[in-house]
Write a protein that holds these residues in place. Structure first.
Motif, mmCIF file in Angstrom:
data_model
loop_
_atom_site.group_PDB
_atom_site.id
_atom_site.type_symbol
_atom_site.label_atom_id
_atom_site.label_comp_id
_atom_site.label_asym_id
_atom_site.label_seq_id
_atom_site.Cartn_x
_atom_site.Cartn_y
_atom_site.Cartn_z
ATOM 1 N N ASP A 24 7.794 2.625 -0.746
ATOM 2 C CA ASP A 24 8.916 3.551 -0.863
ATOM 3 C C ASP A 24 10.171 2.834 -1.346
ATOM 4 O OD1 ASP A 24 10.065 6.168 -0.536
ATOM 5 O OD2 ASP A 24 11.095 5.379 1.238
ATOM 6 N N ARG A 25 10.270 1.569 -1.043
ATOM 7 C CA ARG A 25 11.427 0.773 -1.472
ATOM 8 C C ARG A 25 11.171 0.047 -2.789
ATOM 9 N NH1 ARG A 25 14.295 -1.548 3.854
ATOM 10 N NH2 ARG A 25 14.069 0.328 5.101
ATOM 11 N N GLY A 26 10.076 0.388 -3.470
ATOM 12 C CA GLY A 26 9.813 -0.181 -4.789
ATOM 13 C C GLY A 26 9.020 -1.470 -4.765
ATOM 14 N N GLY A 27 8.077 -1.564 -3.863
ATOM 15 C CA GLY A 27 7.265 -2.767 -3.739
ATOM 16 C C GLY A 27 6.321 -2.958 -4.922
ATOM 17 N N PRO A 28 5.494 -3.979 -4.844
ATOM 18 C CA PRO A 28 4.547 -4.252 -5.943
ATOM 19 C C PRO A 28 3.489 -3.154 -6.075
ATOM 20 C CG PRO A 28 4.118 -5.685 -4.072
ATOM 21 C CD PRO A 28 5.365 -4.938 -3.762
ATOM 22 N N ARG A 29 2.787 -3.210 -7.177
ATOM 23 C CA ARG A 29 1.811 -2.168 -7.485
ATOM 24 C C ARG A 29 0.722 -2.073 -6.421
ATOM 25 N NH1 ARG A 29 -1.436 -1.443 -13.173
ATOM 26 N NH2 ARG A 29 -2.357 0.545 -12.636
ATOM 27 N N TRP A 30 0.227 -3.211 -5.926
ATOM 28 C CA TRP A 30 -0.847 -3.168 -4.938
ATOM 29 C C TRP A 30 -0.372 -2.511 -3.641
ATOM 30 C CZ3 TRP A 30 -0.146 -5.454 -0.267
ATOM 31 C CH2 TRP A 30 0.808 -6.463 -0.178
ATOM 32 N N ALA A 31 0.900 -2.665 -3.300
ATOM 33 C CA ALA A 31 1.433 -2.022 -2.093
ATOM 34 C C ALA A 31 1.496 -0.509 -2.280
ATOM 35 C CB ALA A 31 2.808 -2.575 -1.755
ATOM 36 N N ARG A 32 1.794 -0.061 -3.494
ATOM 37 C CA ARG A 32 1.818 1.378 -3.764
ATOM 38 C C ARG A 32 0.412 1.971 -3.689
ATOM 39 N NH1 ARG A 32 5.849 -0.304 -7.758
ATOM 40 N NH2 ARG A 32 4.194 -0.328 -9.321
ATOM 41 N N VAL A 33 -0.579 1.214 -4.142
ATOM 42 C CA VAL A 33 -1.965 1.680 -4.060
ATOM 43 C C VAL A 33 -2.391 1.796 -2.603
ATOM 44 C CG1 VAL A 33 -4.357 1.060 -4.569
ATOM 45 C CG2 VAL A 33 -2.606 0.790 -6.333
ATOM 46 N N VAL A 34 -2.101 0.776 -1.809
ATOM 47 C CA VAL A 34 -2.447 0.808 -0.384
ATOM 48 C C VAL A 34 -1.709 1.938 0.312
ATOM 49 C CG1 VAL A 34 -2.340 -0.485 1.780
ATOM 50 C CG2 VAL A 34 -3.027 -1.646 -0.311
ATOM 51 N N ALA A 35 -0.469 2.175 -0.060
ATOM 52 C CA ALA A 35 0.309 3.268 0.531
ATOM 53 C C ALA A 35 -0.328 4.615 0.216
ATOM 54 C CB ALA A 35 1.745 3.225 0.025
ATOM 55 N N ARG A 36 -0.758 4.812 -1.019
ATOM 56 C CA ARG A 36 -1.423 6.073 -1.377
ATOM 57 C C ARG A 36 -2.702 6.267 -0.585
ATOM 58 N NH1 ARG A 36 -0.779 4.887 -7.378
ATOM 59 N NH2 ARG A 36 1.366 5.514 -7.756
ATOM 60 N N LEU A 37 -3.465 5.196 -0.422
ATOM 61 C CA LEU A 37 -4.697 5.286 0.363
ATOM 62 C C LEU A 37 -4.394 5.606 1.823
ATOM 63 C CD1 LEU A 37 -6.659 2.225 -1.083
ATOM 64 C CD2 LEU A 37 -7.151 4.648 -1.444
#
Length: 64
Positions: A24-37
């Motif tokens: 949510d704070r603009g982390g790396p791409r892998w963090a966004r993928v884990v967040a979506r999961l």
């Protein structure tokens, strides 16, 4: 052995929550993928719980 599994599940849940905040704070791409999961798994769990509560309500009807 069961304790290790529970600790692993707890670590995965905490890690997923951290990734949701980080993404949510603009982390790396892998963090966004884990967040979506993580968010998707939470939504699936809520749907499952709603279905279970509906089926329990129907099956516990004793005709009174």
């Amino acid at each position: 052995m069961v304790g290790l599994v529970l600790v692993g599940i707890l670590a995965a849940v905490i890690g997923g929550c951290v990734c949701v905040v980080w993404a949510d704070r603009g982390g790396p791409r892998w963090a966004r993928v884990v967040a979506r999961l993580t968010v998707g798994a939470g939504r699936m769990l809520r749907r499952y719980q709603k279905q279970e509560s509906r089926s329990v309500g129907r099956s516990s009807d004793d005709g009174l």
